[in-house]
Design a protein around this motif. Structure first.
Motif, PDB file in Angstrom:
ATOM      1  N   ARG A 194    -100.485  62.359  -4.159  1.00 55.87           N
ATOM      2  CA  ARG A 194    -100.558  60.815  -4.131  1.00 55.87           C
ATOM      3  C   ARG A 194     -99.374  60.010  -4.769  1.00 55.87           C
ATOM      4  N   ARG A 195     -99.436  60.273  -5.873  1.00 58.41           N
ATOM      5  CA  ARG A 195     -98.309  59.469  -6.522  1.00 58.41           C
ATOM      6  C   ARG A 195     -96.734  59.953  -6.496  1.00 58.41           C
ATOM      7  N   GLY A 196     -96.482  61.123  -5.739  1.00 58.04           N
ATOM      8  CA  GLY A 196     -95.227  61.432  -5.805  1.00 58.04           C
ATOM      9  C   GLY A 196     -94.656  62.086  -7.183  1.00 58.04           C
ATOM     10  N   VAL A 197     -95.418  62.762  -7.872  1.00 57.36           N
ATOM     11  CA  VAL A 197     -95.144  63.063  -9.087  1.00 57.36           C
ATOM     12  C   VAL A 197     -94.878  64.509  -9.066  1.00 57.36           C
ATOM     13  N   ASP A 198     -93.998  65.019 -10.079  1.00 58.63           N
ATOM     14  CA  ASP A 198     -93.722  66.516 -10.187  1.00 58.63           C
ATOM     15  C   ASP A 198     -94.554  67.201 -10.863  1.00 58.63           C
ATOM     16  N   ILE A 199     -94.984  66.663 -12.170  1.00 58.47           N
ATOM     17  CA  ILE A 199     -95.539  67.406 -13.196  1.00 58.47           C
ATOM     18  C   ILE A 199     -96.607  66.496 -14.037  1.00 58.47           C
ATOM     19  N   GLY A 200     -97.875  67.036 -13.967  1.00 59.39           N
ATOM     20  CA  GLY A 200     -98.877  66.418 -14.651  1.00 59.39           C
ATOM     21  C   GLY A 200     -98.852  66.718 -16.084  1.00 59.39           C
ATOM     22  N   LEU A 201     -99.194  65.923 -16.997  1.00 53.79           N
ATOM     23  CA  LEU A 201     -99.217  65.929 -18.413  1.00 53.79           C
ATOM     24  C   LEU A 201    -100.672  65.801 -18.946  1.00 53.79           C
ATOM     25  N   VAL A 202    -101.354  66.923 -19.143  1.00 55.73           N
ATOM     26  CA  VAL A 202    -103.111  66.377 -19.356  1.00 55.73           C
ATOM     27  C   VAL A 202    -103.008  65.887 -20.837  1.00 55.73           C
ATOM     28  N   GLU A 203    -103.758  64.678 -20.812  1.00 53.14           N
ATOM     29  CA  GLU A 203    -103.922  64.220 -22.225  1.00 53.14           C
ATOM     30  C   GLU A 203    -105.388  64.853 -22.767  1.00 53.14           C
ATOM     31  N   THR A 204    -106.343  64.736 -21.992  1.00 54.70           N
ATOM     32  CA  THR A 204    -107.826  65.282 -22.281  1.00 54.70           C
ATOM     33  C   THR A 204    -108.544  65.829 -21.378  1.00 54.70           C
TER      34      THR A 204
END
Ligand SMILES: [Zn+2]
Length: 410
Positions: A194-204
């Protein structure tokens, strides 16, 4: 190199393949065994020693710095029934390729390692055949005892020890000590797309409370038992399914998730009033306080359901997975290496549980996501585009390189 990963992934995905592009490789089954053997073969061909520990975890180790701990890279090869081919397996293969990249860099003289690198396939992440989920990684961090793992039984009465022995997956090796852990996984949601992002960085991670509930009634004849004499376990259980859904609406929108995912009716005959129903229910929220509020509410309502349906509702087991922050410096480092690769990142929580959630209780842990098309998961329609798979391998390789060079030995 890039084609190499996609070819390997296609080979791995053919193991336990089911129609529609998915796989079925529940933990400790023959298909899980074949996938493990395929990965073990890949690791050996690429110079890694293959180790099996006493709870079914599979490791590929290669000592670059004798005696030093390891940066563990991994995920899980087991799947849900009729599942997608990406969940877990992508992370194991990406870990193997990233570890090989590290070893090549060390041998090529472009990387000076301070710690070792190892690849891991955690046994039974999914928890579909044997409970609890995150089984191998929880045993590794010590939150579940090895005896409890080996003694857990599936619905047919087969124990983990028997299942692992049958696929020659039970070992005696000491698991490699971890200095840090990194895992890449498909997102299983729609945020990145949805955000057009390549990589998610998990914070929690979201908190989760899981329940195993048994509704006790009295078995009877559907034609001969008058209504006022019935103690219908299925009626009570059905009301619990509705209750789980309705409780969500008593909290702010989007904050709480609940589901009844498994439901076993006994004796399950068309002409018998069910005497017993066993069901699995879970409640999740980013806010641990909301999980506790829902817990109190559910326990109260279970007794109301029991009274209304003239049955007894017994909570036979409940467990809490706490919400915990991932190491902020690893989130920063992951963000930095993704930026070096020219990729767009987004910081986010994980709603689903992962082996990284267990490892995060023991060592600094990074959890990265690649986009899932339409957010579909635990289904054969699960899909991540090839370009996203390759971007993920690239970022994990860069992160592994930095971790192997930077993490000081204990
Ligand atoms: Zn998974």
């Amino acid at each position: 190199m890039r084609q190499d990963f996609l070819q390997d992934f296609a080979e791995l995905s053919a193991i336990g393949a089911v129609p529609g592009g998915g796989v079925e490789r529940q933990a400790g089954t023959a298909a899980d065994g074949r996938a493990r053997e395929w990965v073990a073969g890949w690791l050996r061909e690429n110079g890694f020693d293959v180790l099996r520990d006493a709870v079914g975890n599979l490791f590929g180790v290669l000592d670059l710095v004798p005696g030093a701990p390891h940066v563990l890279l991994g995920s899980h090869l087991d799947s849900q029934p009729a599942a997608g081919r990406f969940d877990g397996a992508y992370g194991v293969l990406a870990a193997a390729h990233a570890a090989r990249h590290v070893v090549d860099a060390v041998r090529g003289g472009t990387l000076t390692p301070r710690v070792n690198v190892a690849v891991v396939d955690w046994f039974n992440e999914e928890g579909s055949r044997f409970q609890p989920s995150l089984m191998g990684s929880s045993a590794y961090v010590g939150s579940v005892a090895a005896d409890a793992v080996l003694g857990a039984r599936d619905a047919a009465g087969t124990s983990v020890a028997e299942a692992l022995t049958a696929i020659d997956a039970l070992g005696e090796a000491t698991a490699p000590a971890a200095a840090a852990y990194a895992e890449i996984h498909i997102e299983q949601g729609r945020q990145l797309e949805r955000r057009g992002v390549d990589i998610g960085l998990v914070e929690t991670n979201w908190a989760a409370r899981k329940y195993e509930v048994v509704v006790h009634g009295v078995q009877g004849h559907t034609g001969a038992t008058v209504m006022e004499d019935r103690h219908d376990a299925l009626l009570g259980a059905a009301r619990i399914v509705c209750l789980a859904r309705d409780v969500v609406d008593e909290f702010p929108p989007g904050r709480l998730l609940t589901a009844v995912g498994r439901f076993t009716v006994s004796p399950n005959s068309p002409v018998v009033v069910p005497g017993e129903v066993r069901l699995s229910l879970d409640v999740r929220s980013l806010d641990p306080e909301l999980v506790e509020q829902a817990h109190a509410l559910l326990l109260r309502r279970f007794s109301e359901v029991g009274a209304a349906a003239a049955v007894e509702v017994e909570v036979v087991r409940t467990s809490l997975r706490a919400s915990r922050r991932f190491a902020p410096d690893l989130v920063d480092l992951s963000e930095a290496v993704a930026a070096e690769a020219g990729l767009i990142t987004h910081r986010m929580p994980t709603m689903a549980g992962h082996d990284a959630v267990a490892l995060n209780t023991l060592v600094p842990t990074a959890l990265l996501f690649v986009p899932s098309v339409g957010g579909v998961s635990h289904d054969v329609r699960e899909l991540t585009a090839d370009a996203d798979l390759l971007r993920g391998v690239d970022v994990l390789s860069r992160l592994a390189r930095r971790l192997v060079a930077q993490v000081p030995p204990d």
